[in-house]
Design a protein around this motif. Sequence first.
Motif, PDB file in Angstrom:
ATOM      1  N   ASP A 125      58.731  11.443   5.128  1.00 39.54           N
ATOM      2  CA  ASP A 125      59.798  11.973   5.833  1.00 39.54           C
ATOM      3  C   ASP A 125      60.091  11.594   7.185  1.00 39.54           C
ATOM      4  O   ASP A 125      61.302  11.110   7.513  1.00 39.54           O
ATOM      5  CB  ASP A 125      59.810  13.289   5.401  1.00 39.54           C
ATOM      6  CG  ASP A 125      58.958  14.103   6.092  1.00 39.54           C
ATOM      7  OD1 ASP A 125      57.594  13.338   6.397  1.00 39.54           O
ATOM      8  OD2 ASP A 125      58.853  15.513   6.209  1.00 39.54           O
ATOM      9  N   ILE A 127      58.300  10.575  11.165  1.00 43.17           N
ATOM     10  CA  ILE A 127      57.078  10.249  11.900  1.00 43.17           C
ATOM     11  C   ILE A 127      57.049  10.774  13.396  1.00 43.17           C
ATOM     12  O   ILE A 127      58.393  10.501  13.924  1.00 43.17           O
ATOM     13  CB  ILE A 127      56.783   8.649  12.012  1.00 43.17           C
ATOM     14  CG1 ILE A 127      55.363   8.250  12.623  1.00 43.17           C
ATOM     15  CG2 ILE A 127      57.810   7.916  12.504  1.00 43.17           C
ATOM     16  CD1 ILE A 127      54.693   7.257  11.913  1.00 43.17           C
ATOM     17  N   ALA A 128      56.104  11.269  13.766  1.00 43.89           N
ATOM     18  CA  ALA A 128      56.055  11.867  15.037  1.00 43.89           C
ATOM     19  C   ALA A 128      55.045  11.348  16.048  1.00 43.89           C
ATOM     20  O   ALA A 128      55.141  10.026  16.341  1.00 43.89           O
ATOM     21  CB  ALA A 128      55.773  13.690  14.895  1.00 43.89           C
ATOM     22  N   ALA A 132      49.689  11.648  10.147  1.00 47.32           N
ATOM     23  CA  ALA A 132      49.742  11.572   8.867  1.00 47.32           C
ATOM     24  C   ALA A 132      49.815  10.166   8.386  1.00 47.32           C
ATOM     25  O   ALA A 132      48.917   9.818   7.387  1.00 47.32           O
ATOM     26  CB  ALA A 132      50.830  12.362   8.328  1.00 47.32           C
ATOM     27  N   LYS A 156      61.120   9.551  14.962  1.00 48.99           N
ATOM     28  CA  LYS A 156      61.348  10.156  16.377  1.00 48.99           C
ATOM     29  C   LYS A 156      60.691   9.127  17.237  1.00 48.99           C
ATOM     30  O   LYS A 156      59.511   9.251  17.525  1.00 48.99           O
ATOM     31  CB  LYS A 156      60.985  11.503  16.578  1.00 48.99           C
ATOM     32  CG  LYS A 156      61.620  12.442  15.543  1.00 48.99           C
ATOM     33  CD  LYS A 156      60.967  13.909  15.762  1.00 48.99           C
ATOM     34  CE  LYS A 156      59.555  14.299  15.570  1.00 48.99           C
ATOM     35  NZ  LYS A 156      59.214  15.449  15.921  1.00 48.99           N
TER      36      LYS A 156
HETATM   37  P1  5GP Z   1      53.019  13.345  12.754  1.00 50.56           P
HETATM   38  O1  5GP Z   1      51.565  13.063  11.798  1.00 50.56           O
HETATM   39  O2  5GP Z   1      53.479  12.067  12.836  1.00 50.56           O
HETATM   40  O3  5GP Z   1      52.773  13.847  14.104  1.00 50.56           O
HETATM   41  O4  5GP Z   1      53.918  14.173  11.881  1.00 50.56           O
HETATM   42  C1  5GP Z   1      54.306  13.923  10.507  1.00 50.56           C
HETATM   43  C2  5GP Z   1      54.887  15.067   9.762  1.00 50.56           C
HETATM   44  O5  5GP Z   1      55.053  16.434  10.630  1.00 50.56           O
HETATM   45  C3  5GP Z   1      56.015  14.919   8.963  1.00 50.56           C
HETATM   46  O6  5GP Z   1      55.675  14.271   7.671  1.00 50.56           O
HETATM   47  C4  5GP Z   1      56.640  15.938   9.009  1.00 50.56           C
HETATM   48  O7  5GP Z   1      56.778  16.666   7.864  1.00 50.56           O
HETATM   49  C5  5GP Z   1      56.036  16.904  10.387  1.00 50.56           C
HETATM   50  N1  5GP Z   1      57.181  16.776  11.276  1.00 50.56           N
HETATM   51  C6  5GP Z   1      56.720  16.058  12.433  1.00 50.56           C
HETATM   52  N2  5GP Z   1      57.756  16.339  13.474  1.00 50.56           N
HETATM   53  C7  5GP Z   1      58.608  16.886  12.778  1.00 50.56           C
HETATM   54  C8  5GP Z   1      60.118  17.365  13.269  1.00 50.56           C
HETATM   55  O8  5GP Z   1      60.513  17.208  14.355  1.00 50.56           O
HETATM   56  N3  5GP Z   1      60.342  18.176  12.289  1.00 50.56           N
HETATM   57  C9  5GP Z   1      60.222  18.535  11.196  1.00 50.56           C
HETATM   58  N4  5GP Z   1      60.856  19.385  10.276  1.00 50.56           N
HETATM   59  N5  5GP Z   1      59.057  18.253  10.681  1.00 50.56           N
HETATM   60  C10 5GP Z   1      58.275  17.250  11.343  1.00 50.56           C
END
Ligand code: 5GP
Length: 190
Positions: A125, A127-128, A132, A156
């Motif tokens: 959904d 990526i931050a 994950a 993002k």
């Molecule tokens: P990452 O592992 O890339 O830091 O974060 C990925 C997961 O964190 C995504 O699958 C999502 O569910 C959640 N996530 C990260 N940033 C956001 C955000 O700004 N809003 C929401 N709703 N979920 C986020």
Amino acid sequence: MELLKQRILEEGVVVSNQVLKLDALLNHQVDPALTMEMGREFASRFREDGITRVVTVESSGIPVAFATAYELGVPLVFARRKKTLLADPEALCERVPSFTKGIVTDILLSKQFISENDRILFIDDIIANGDAARGLVKIIQRSGAELVGVGIVVEKSFQAGGKAIREQGIRLESLVRIVSLEDGKITFDE
Ligand code: 5GP
């Protein structure tokens, strides 16, 4: 994807400079028509790549991964999140920090549903920081399957995840890229 940008502008809620709440579209409520449209878009980008399975992580990746798998005519496999690490010789497991929950979870994928003959499209959904995605990439690599690409609904791009995945030489396609959430305003990469 213009339609998605429009919906994010109408229904997204900027929580902070880092976090965009998308409960109305992705993380709580699901619009089936919009989700199928996203699936069609991912499928069109990877149609010629011989994908044999779509993989995602529960739970928010499942609807769009389902739509993509349906369009490509292949199975969807969703990795499960477990709070404890159970010794399961039949599962590939990676421990990843959760961006929104502030906890560490174990992501598991049974060896029954991924093999070295697979060509995998990983769909998620948002990526931050990419934790994950990195966990899933490791699981896919350890399975011996080929990771053909990654499809992300909302990247993002002011956070490091997307760039880090591309720097590993992995093809990453996102439907929309958000360059900033500063001052409560959603700014897309045009
Ligand atoms: P990452 O592992 O890339 O830091 O974060 C990925 C997961 O964190 C995504 O699958 C999502 O569910 C959640 N996530 C990260 N940033 C956001 C955000 O700004 N809003 C929401 N709703 N979920 C986020």
